[in-house]
Design an enzyme around this catalytic site. Structure first.
Site, PDB file in Angstrom:
ATOM      1  N   PHE A 155     -20.545  22.750  13.902  1.00  0.00           N
ATOM      2  CA  PHE A 155     -19.725  22.667  15.108  1.00  0.00           C
ATOM      3  C   PHE A 155     -18.427  21.918  14.800  1.00  0.00           C
ATOM      4  CE2 PHE A 155     -24.223  22.515  16.541  1.00  0.00           C
ATOM      5  CZ  PHE A 155     -24.289  23.861  16.765  1.00  0.00           C
ATOM      6  N   TRP A 211     -17.441  25.107  22.879  1.00  0.00           N
ATOM      7  CA  TRP A 211     -17.061  24.085  21.895  1.00  0.00           C
ATOM      8  C   TRP A 211     -18.084  24.073  20.754  1.00  0.00           C
ATOM      9  CZ3 TRP A 211     -19.606  19.875  19.883  1.00  0.00           C
ATOM     10  CH2 TRP A 211     -18.837  18.978  19.131  1.00  0.00           C
ATOM     11  N   HIS A 212     -19.352  24.264  21.128  1.00  0.00           N
ATOM     12  CA  HIS A 212     -20.405  24.189  20.117  1.00  0.00           C
ATOM     13  C   HIS A 212     -20.371  25.365  19.145  1.00  0.00           C
ATOM     14  CE1 HIS A 212     -22.210  21.002  22.546  1.00  0.00           C
ATOM     15  NE2 HIS A 212     -22.835  20.680  21.447  1.00  0.00           N
ATOM     16  N   GLY A 213     -19.935  26.500  19.593  1.00  0.00           N
ATOM     17  CA  GLY A 213     -19.919  27.632  18.678  1.00  0.00           C
ATOM     18  C   GLY A 213     -19.236  28.835  19.276  1.00  0.00           C
ATOM     19  N   TYR A 230     -25.564  19.959  13.002  1.00  0.00           N
ATOM     20  CA  TYR A 230     -24.341  19.864  13.783  1.00  0.00           C
ATOM     21  C   TYR A 230     -23.079  20.018  12.935  1.00  0.00           C
ATOM     22  CZ  TYR A 230     -24.777  19.401  18.769  1.00  0.00           C
ATOM     23  OH  TYR A 230     -24.920  19.694  20.098  1.00  0.00           O
TER      24      TYR A 230
END
Lengths: 402, 515
Positions: free
Chosen positions: B515, B337-339, B512
């Site tokens: 993301f 999800w983050h990257g 952030y």
């Protein structure tokens, strides 16, 4: 209910005090920095331009983008520090009664220079643009000129936007500190701003800087290394340059593009770094670009002042024993006596220019020019083996800061 | 538009606030049936202003956001209206649509690159060209927020909401770009509450002060740590021991102060409108174990992953082994999800492994009781994870991780060369080539020390504002640093604000945002 009212009153007093303190502090600092203007962000035709300042000119791109909009010169120079230092804006022998401004900025890549050229064309009435280029800085990498988007806005609101931007820039620690130093009298007083010389860097600033680095001989090494480390020339930069030339041509601007006369050793740097073929291809692309736009009716000429000619081959202090050079500050920056010769070659005049200094690049003559360049390189390597070995030695050393 | 920009602070925010409360006043004065549009006007204004805020970054993606909101709202209505298998099919269709959007914009190139890399390893030609896709900012946040909404519609946990409140909920500018991840149950009633249309000095005082704390975290701390971290994480930097430690520690605190600063700013901004946001950080680096860390770091995302992924996978209901599997899967997907990159997959897997190891340890030996080592070990494990989170590729991450243990040797400052005989006698032979990459003269190192002190010892923002219910959750704190709206506090916060403005000229994005 009373408790609620009291807490709301308390909060209101809190907000009032917060707002008053913050607003007055910010307003005071902004006003002080705007009025004192230690970096000359918004000055033209002002006595402040004559104020002496330290060697390092902070935010010069701010002052120049503003000045070019105020002055609206007919002739504008574009390029990096080589053009900024070397091309005199006060060349009355060439531009007798014409307004000239040197809009070149230190640390500018070709991407930065393109932005400055477009800005000058937008805010001024440029008839002639003289543009200094060189292979290593011919890339779209962001240079160290510190160009911010807001500086290059055009349109009727330019000066209003700049005023806001200048006020914003004033809200910084470094500017406030320098304002206070200036008021206190402890801000350095070495040389004048480039704005006082219509954009050309004050020679005293350069001289003092070179002295600070330990003299011309010491400055040679990092400058040669720096030349070899440039990312250019790149195809992306050529495409962007091409589009800018097209835009300037459409606007009816006369264009004089010239390859900077950096010292012959810088050519050796490209050679020993294996970048010679890139350089030749780049010169060929430039020659074709010039020809293409000439055929479309644009007044554009491309000249090469680099290579191994009687100016660029001057002996460096390491081999001549002299402390300074006649034509160069160090390997990549030429003095304005060379700049005058460039202008004389490009625009004519009474000054005598060595016949081998400055060759016009055109597709039909390019193969012979490149062949002559290769032959000159081989002759020089044979006749100056120590200098050739010096360049190779410099490239083998860890990178030094100037 | 960034919270830490002049255009936001001195133009956008005052205009949005001013018009909102003006419309609020009109809305409160409208009681008859013919004034329904007036009562909706504040919400409509705030929704419009939020979309403008998003469009300021890149207007090309505004239709995408609008389409996503509209389709999900309609999808939610259809799910609520349907029953049985039809209901399930509507949910499935809506989920596929959302995940397809995310897959295209965020993961398509990751897939292409991975296939190309595999082909290159096999000696074959690269089969696909990378797609020219710009990642729409905040896409993970607004997609996941809406997926949760759809699932709750399916579960029958969603009330009837107005479209304008739904637009406001998803696009609400304080949270849209980088969270906190909002839950409709907490937010929609607040958006619909007319009491919030009335401007209140207490909300301004609390909101502005929380915002200033967040701004200071970002501008004065995180941005000053960035120059310490960036060169060390550059590909090919090959840092030696000291450089690696400084760089990794700097990034560890940069990320915390950057992201928690953003969350504080979001909470503060929202409070100006009278709306409380959920808590997103609660001193995570003080955690004694990795599970506690995840209960205190990016709390709204952890909650989302727990409620809609971990529990949906079965949670801990089907035995220990399945529990471990579910944890690993949840963290792996959390990483993704983050990257879109293998470094993020490894980061997620690492945290999944940490959680499994912790559970295993607790089963075997019970809770760790020492005062020092559990916290230190947790912090070190988290720090190790951040290397993969930040590094441009796996090889660089492994190189930096190795450097922390001396794999790239030890370089000491040139000035300490006189210590060579002493160190050699101790059997240690460091080089004296100087500390590379780190600007020892800049503010970075003192700021790093200050950041460590604050993160480990000081109360967090919500604790400082605990008497004024800064967020949805209740925070209890008994300490010296408690905010009250006194003159002295006002002066201190005004000074802090001025210092932030002085540090804001180099506007930097929040970490952030990617993301």
């Amino acid at each position: 209910m009373d408790a609620v009212d009291h807490s709301q009153q308390q909060a209101a007093s809190y907000m009032l005090l917060f707002g008053a303190v913050a607003a007055s502090a910010l307003a005071m600092v902004a006003a002080l920095n705007y009025l004192v203007d230690p970096y000359l962000l918004h000055q033209w035709d002002s006595p402040l331009l004559q104020r002496l300042r330290p060697t390092h000119e902070k935010l010069s791109v701010w002052g120049k983008t503003y000045a070019v909009a105020r002055y609206r010169p007919a002739v504008v120079y574009i390029g990096n520090s080589r053009t900024e230092m070397g091309l005199p804006a006060t060349a009355s022998e060439v531009f007798a009664s014409t307004s000239v401004f040197n809009s070149a900025v230190s640390g500018a890549s070709i991407g930065d220079a393109i932005k400055l050229a477009r800005h000058a064309a937008r805010v001024s009435r440029v008839e002639t643009m003289v543009w200094g280029i060189d292979a290593p800085s011919f890339s779209m990498e962001q240079g160290s000129a510190g160009i911010e988007p807001g500086l290059l806005e055009g349109g009727k609101a330019f000066f209003a936007q700049r005023a806001l931007l200048n006020i914003k820039r004033g809200l910084t620690v470094d500017m406030t500190r320098d304002t206070l130093r200036l008021l206190h009298g402890s801000y350095g007083q070495v040389c004048r701003s480039s704005l006082a010389l219509h954009g050309q860097r004050d020679q005293r600033c350069v001289s003092d800087r070179i002295h600070g680095w330990g003299g011309t001989a010491k400055a040679m090494i990092p400058r040669l290394q720096e030349f070899g480390a440039g990312a250019g020339p790149t195809p992306q930069a050529l495409a962007a340059f091409d589009a800018t030339v097209a835009q300037l041509c459409r606007g009816g601007t006369r264009l004089r593009l010239y390859i900077n006369p950096t010292h012959a050793m810088t050519m050796d740097v490209l050679y020993w770094r294996g970048r010679w073929p890139d350089m030749e291809r780049w010169q060929s692309d430039l020659a074709q670009l010039g020809e293409r736009y000439r055929q479309q009716g644009c007044d554009v000429r491309v000249h090469d002042f680099s290579g191994y000619n009687s100016i660029t081959s001057e002996a460096i202090p390491q081999f001549s024993g002299a402390r300074e050079m006649q034509y160069y500050w160090e390997a990549s920056h030429y003095r304005d006596n060379v700049g005058r010769m460039i202008l004389a070659r490009l625009f004519g005049g009474e000054m005598v220019v060595p016949a081998d200094f400055g060759v016009e690049l055109a597709p039909h003559s390019l193969p012979s020019h490149l062949q002559a360049l290769r032959s000159a390189r081989e002759r020089r390597h044979a006749s100056h083996p120590e200098e050739s070995a010096f360049v190779r030695h410099v490239l083998s050393l860890p990178r030094q800061a100037p | 538009m960034l919270f830490n920009s002049f255009s936001f602070l001195f133009f956008y925010l005052p205009v949005v606030l001013g018009v909102y409360f003006l419309l609020g006043k009109l809305a409160l004065a409208s009681t008859g049936n013919g004034f329904a549009w007036r009562r909706m006007a504040p919400a409509a204004w705030l929704a419009g202003a939020s979309l403008f805020f998003y469009g300021w970054w890149d207007a090309r993606y505004l239709p995408l956001l609008m389409a996503s909101i509209t389709i999900n709202y309609l999808g939610g209505r259809l799910i609520v209206a349907a029953a049985g298998e039809v209901r399930r099919r509507w949910l499935l269709a809506a989920l596929i649509l959302n995940l397809a959007l995310l897959a295209y914009y965020k993961y398509a190139n990751f897939f292409v690159d991975s296939v190309n890399a595999a082909a290159a390893m096999a000696g074959a030609e690269q089969p696909w060209q990378p797609l020219s896709i710009v990642l729409p900012i905040g896409i993970s946040f607004f997609t996941f927020t809406q997926i949760a909404f759809l699932i709750d519609c399916y579960r029958g946990e969603v009330r009837e909401y107005r479209f304008i409140h739904y637009v406001q909920f998803v696009s609400y500018f304080p949270h849209l770009i980088a969270g906190p991840v909002l839950h409709h149950r907490e937010m929609m009633p607040q958006f619909a509450d007319p009491a919030n249309y009335r401007a209140q000095a207490s909300n301004f005082a609390i909101g502005l002060s929380i915002f200033v704390v967040g701004l200071a975290k970002k501008v004065l701390i995180a941005d000053n740590l960035s120059p310490l971290a960036s060169p060390v994480f550059a590909a090919g930097a090959e840092p030696a021991l000291i450089e690696a430690w400084i760089g990794v520690l700097a990034y560890t605190f940069q990320l915390y102060f950057d992201f928690s600063g953003y969350s504080d700013m979001a909470i503060g901004l929202s409070r100006l409108f009278g709306v409380r946001l959920p808590l997103n950080f609660n001193s995570p680096y003080k955690a004694d174990n990795i599970a506690q860390f995840w209960r205190h770091w990016h709390m709204t995302l952890s909650r989302l992953l727990r409620d809609y992924l971990y529990i949906a996978l079965g949670g801990s209901r089907h035995g220990q082994l399945k529990r471990y599997r579910n944890l690993l899967l949840t963290m792996l997907l959390g990483g993704l999800w983050h990257g879109a990159g293998w470094t993020f997959v490894i980061w997620g897997a690492l945290h999944g492994l940490y959680l499994v190891l912790q559970l295993g340890w607790q089963r075997l030996f019970g809770e760790a009781r020492s005062r020092w080592w559990p916290g230190m070990l947790t912090f070190f494990a988290v720090m190790l994870g951040w290397i993969f989170f930040r590094a441009p590729d796996v090889a660089t991450a492994l190189d930096i991780a190795g450097a922390l243990f001396g794999a790239n040797g030890v370089n000491l400052p040139r000035g300490t060369a006189s210590l060579a005989p002493v160190l050699n006698a101790m059997g240690w032979q460091p080089a004296f080539d100087g500390i590379r990459w780190i600007q020892l003269a800049g503010p970075g190192l003192p700021v790093l020390l200050l950041a460590m002190l604050i993160a480990f010892r000081a109360p967090n923002t919500q604790e400082i504002f605990c008497h004024y219910a800064p967020c949805i959750e209740t925070i209890v704190h008994r300490g010296l640093w408690i905010w009250r709206p006194t003159r002295r506090t006002s002066l201190a916060f005004a000074t802090l604000f001025v210092l932030c403005i002085f540090g804001m000229n180099r506007v930097t994005e929040f970490l952030y945002f990617q993301f």
